[in-house]
Write a protein that holds these residues in place. Structure first.
Motif, PDB file in Angstrom:
ATOM      1  N   UNK A  69      -5.479  -3.076  -7.541  1.00 26.68           N
ATOM      2  CA  UNK A  69      -6.404  -3.034  -9.331  1.00 26.68           C
ATOM      3  C   UNK A  69      -4.763  -2.029  -9.704  1.00 26.68           C
ATOM      4  N   UNK A  70      -4.393  -0.865  -9.159  1.00 30.72           N
ATOM      5  CA  UNK A  70      -3.832   0.019  -9.975  1.00 30.72           C
ATOM      6  C   UNK A  70      -2.544   0.333  -9.722  1.00 30.72           C
ATOM      7  N   UNK A  71      -2.106   1.096 -10.200  1.00 32.58           N
ATOM      8  CA  UNK A  71      -0.236   1.002 -10.708  1.00 32.58           C
ATOM      9  C   UNK A  71      -0.030   2.344 -10.281  1.00 32.58           C
ATOM     10  N   UNK A  72       0.760   2.586  -8.712  1.00 29.94           N
ATOM     11  CA  UNK A  72       1.794   4.125  -8.406  1.00 29.94           C
ATOM     12  C   UNK A  72       1.816   4.685  -9.749  1.00 29.94           C
ATOM     13  N   UNK A  73       2.009   5.899  -9.351  1.00 30.13           N
ATOM     14  CA  UNK A  73       2.337   6.794 -10.369  1.00 30.13           C
ATOM     15  C   UNK A  73       2.992   8.516  -9.547  1.00 30.13           C
ATOM     16  N   UNK A  74       4.535   8.490  -9.855  1.00 27.82           N
ATOM     17  CA  UNK A  74       5.105   8.974  -8.946  1.00 27.82           C
ATOM     18  C   UNK A  74       5.918  10.338 -10.256  1.00 27.82           C
ATOM     19  N   UNK A  75       5.523  10.176 -10.836  1.00 27.08           N
ATOM     20  CA  UNK A  75       5.781  11.230 -11.698  1.00 27.08           C
ATOM     21  C   UNK A  75       5.190  11.224 -13.151  1.00 27.08           C
ATOM     22  N   UNK A  76       5.375  12.000 -13.571  1.00 29.29           N
ATOM     23  CA  UNK A  76       5.169  12.365 -15.302  1.00 29.29           C
ATOM     24  C   UNK A  76       5.840  13.174 -16.113  1.00 29.29           C
ATOM     25  N   UNK A  77       6.606  12.097 -17.219  1.00 36.22           N
ATOM     26  CA  UNK A  77       7.357  12.578 -18.040  1.00 36.22           C
ATOM     27  C   UNK A  77       7.243  13.103 -19.061  1.00 36.22           C
ATOM     28  N   UNK A 126      -9.297  -1.585  -2.103  1.00 37.02           N
ATOM     29  CA  UNK A 126      -9.801  -2.345  -3.418  1.00 37.02           C
ATOM     30  C   UNK A 126      -9.558  -1.934  -5.124  1.00 37.02           C
ATOM     31  N   UNK A 127      -8.876  -0.019  -4.698  1.00 42.16           N
ATOM     32  CA  UNK A 127      -8.467   0.097  -6.081  1.00 42.16           C
ATOM     33  C   UNK A 127      -7.001   0.770  -5.964  1.00 42.16           C
ATOM     34  N   UNK A 128      -6.424   0.425  -5.032  1.00 43.40           N
ATOM     35  CA  UNK A 128      -5.613   0.242  -4.303  1.00 43.40           C
ATOM     36  C   UNK A 128      -4.680  -0.485  -5.227  1.00 43.40           C
ATOM     37  N   UNK A 172      -1.184   4.352   3.165  1.00 42.55           N
ATOM     38  CA  UNK A 172      -1.693   4.509   1.916  1.00 42.55           C
ATOM     39  C   UNK A 172      -0.529   3.552   0.933  1.00 42.55           C
ATOM     40  N   UNK A 173       0.128   4.708   0.604  1.00 41.23           N
ATOM     41  CA  UNK A 173       1.422   4.172  -0.118  1.00 41.23           C
ATOM     42  C   UNK A 173       2.418   3.045   0.037  1.00 41.23           C
ATOM     43  N   UNK A 174       2.358   2.445   1.889  1.00 41.43           N
ATOM     44  CA  UNK A 174       2.148   0.723   1.639  1.00 41.43           C
ATOM     45  C   UNK A 174       1.780   0.076   0.664  1.00 41.43           C
ATOM     46  N   UNK A 175       0.915  -0.309   0.709  1.00 39.42           N
ATOM     47  CA  UNK A 175      -0.025  -0.649  -0.148  1.00 39.42           C
ATOM     48  C   UNK A 175      -0.418  -0.529  -1.816  1.00 39.42           C
TER      49      UNK A 175
END
Length: 423
Positions: free
Chosen positions: A68-76, A64-66, A409-412
């Motif tokens: 609604x949210x947006x995958x984050x791969x890095x912080x710049x 359910x959270x995946x 999980x990352x596929x979702x």
């Protein structure tokens, strides 16, 4: 613990709602008390780290959270004048396919609140806990002239402005930090922004503007971004007096690409002020009361751990009650399970804050030169990744949890899945 406890949870934020779900599942009699007339989220965007996502997975709420949210791969982060990247923290520096999830607090609240309602856990609103009282063999609290109880245990999840923290074994109060931020939730802008990164621009440490993709606040709505501008809370009135156009012009000096976000802001009422404070309550307990989340430990958001620490606290309390025969033993065990991880991340957050929010010159210079260079040399990228992911000292293993299969999980949460969902 072999028998059911009567437990009052004060505060219907992420930590309180997660605690209610975990303890209800364990067979305890749980009630949630919320000071507002309607339980609702407070704040803007955040990043759910692998630690917090693992707790949500344990609750069965990760899909359910995946969604609604947006995958984050890095912080710049980049220097505003030169454009040079001075911060680049990547989750893929760690093994296992970990990632963060940008989300709005409203989305996290909705997912947890819907689960609490489905579990038939009562939430009493308009009830602000003011003081504790012994009630026979239990404990109760006063709220608006009424006394609630008795309970076997009270869980204070009411946040950094807790009125119950004075009942801790060794009470402490937050120390206000000099810098805070103003935030707005805006429509996501594709051009010029990475949909899978928290991006920031700096002028030394006194000025910072950032954009965090947070997915969908409303499941049927469009994608959103959390837009923030760092400043001292004491400067807010002067900022408003100078006018919205003057502030927008200043933001554009720092990051011209932000124009499409600024165009969405028509008045200062769209901006919320976040004030930051720092305190660490150890031990996280008193007599028949235990503290979780910001009621127990709060700091600046530089490492993005706030909601994740609250979720870890909730899972640790559940585990401590499960493995202990007596309540006092359980509360001591809870403190032991969380103590080292809390101390480490509270210290790291306090140490790193001046590098990103301060009036000094030396620390931001070190950040942009020495630290930026060192961050490219192994094992520093791995250490930085673990700091942001919250996995230093393995807080999950200590409380009997394991991370899910992040590859599945990352596929979702992948760009492809997001595109298909939008189609």
């Amino acid at each position: 613990m072999q028998h059911s406890l009567s437990i009052a949870i004060v505060g219907a934020g992420p930590g309180g709602l997660a605690t209610a779900l975990l303890l209800k599942r364990r067979g305890h009699d749980v009630r949630v008390f919320e000071r507002f007339d309607q339980a609702a989220p407070v704040g803007s965007g955040l990043i759910l780290q692998p630690t917090g996502l693992s707790v949500l997975a344990y609750l069965g709420l990760l899909p359910a959270m995946l969604a609604r949210g947006q995958r984050i791969d890095r912080l710049t982060g980049a220097d505003a004048r030169s454009g040079r990247t001075v911060l680049d923290v990547r989750y893929d520096a760690l093994a296992g396919g970990r990632f963060g999830l940008g989300t709005h607090r409203a989305a996290l609240f909705d997912v947890l609140h819907e689960a609490v309602v489905a579990a038939r856990i009562p939430i009493m609103t308009g009830t602000e806990a003011e003081a504790l009282h012994g009630m026979g063999d239990g404990i109760g609290f006063d709220a608006g002239g009424l006394r609630h109880g008795p309970f076997d245990l009270i869980v204070d999840a009411s946040g950094a402005r807790s009125t119950l923290r004075r009942h801790a074994a060794r009470p402490v109060e937050p120390r206000a930090l000099t810098y805070g931020a103003i935030w707005a939730t805006l429509d996501w802008v594709d051009e010029g922004f990475d949909p899978h990164a928290l991006q920031q621009r700096y002028e030394r440490a006194h000025t910072m503007v950032g954009v965090l993709p947070v997915g969908r606040v409303d499941p049927a709505g469009g994608k959103k971004a959390a837009f923030f501008w760092s400043l001292k809370p004491a400067e807010v009135e002067a900022l408003k007096a100078a006018g919205l156009d003057a502030w927008k012009a200043r933001v554009l000096e720092v990051w011209p690409a932000c124009a499409p976000y600024l165009d969405q802001i028509s008045n200062f009422d769209q901006l919320s002020l976040a004030r930051y404070g720092h305190h660490t309550l150890l031990p996280q307990r008193g007599e028949r009361i235990v503290f979780i989340g910001d009621a127990a430990h709060a700091t600046s958001p530089q490492l993005g751990q706030g909601a994740n620490m609250a979720l870890l606290d909730a899972a640790a309390l559940d585990e401590a009650l499960r493995r202990s025969e007596h309540l006092d033993q359980a509360l001591d065990s809870y403190g032991a399970l969380r103590r080292n991880h809390i101390r480490l991340f509270q210290s790291l957050s306090l140490m790193l804050t001046p590098f990103y929010q301060s009036d000094g010159r030396i620390l931001p210079w070190m950040r942009d030169t020495v630290v930026a260079l060192a961050a490219r040399v192994p094992p520093v990228p791995q250490i930085l990744g673990a700091m942001v992911a919250g996995t230093l000292l393995d807080p999950l293993g200590r409380i009997g949890l394991a991370e899910p299969d992040w590859t599945t999980s990352s596929q979702l949460a992948s760009p492809t899945a997001s595109t298909q969902e939008s189609a």
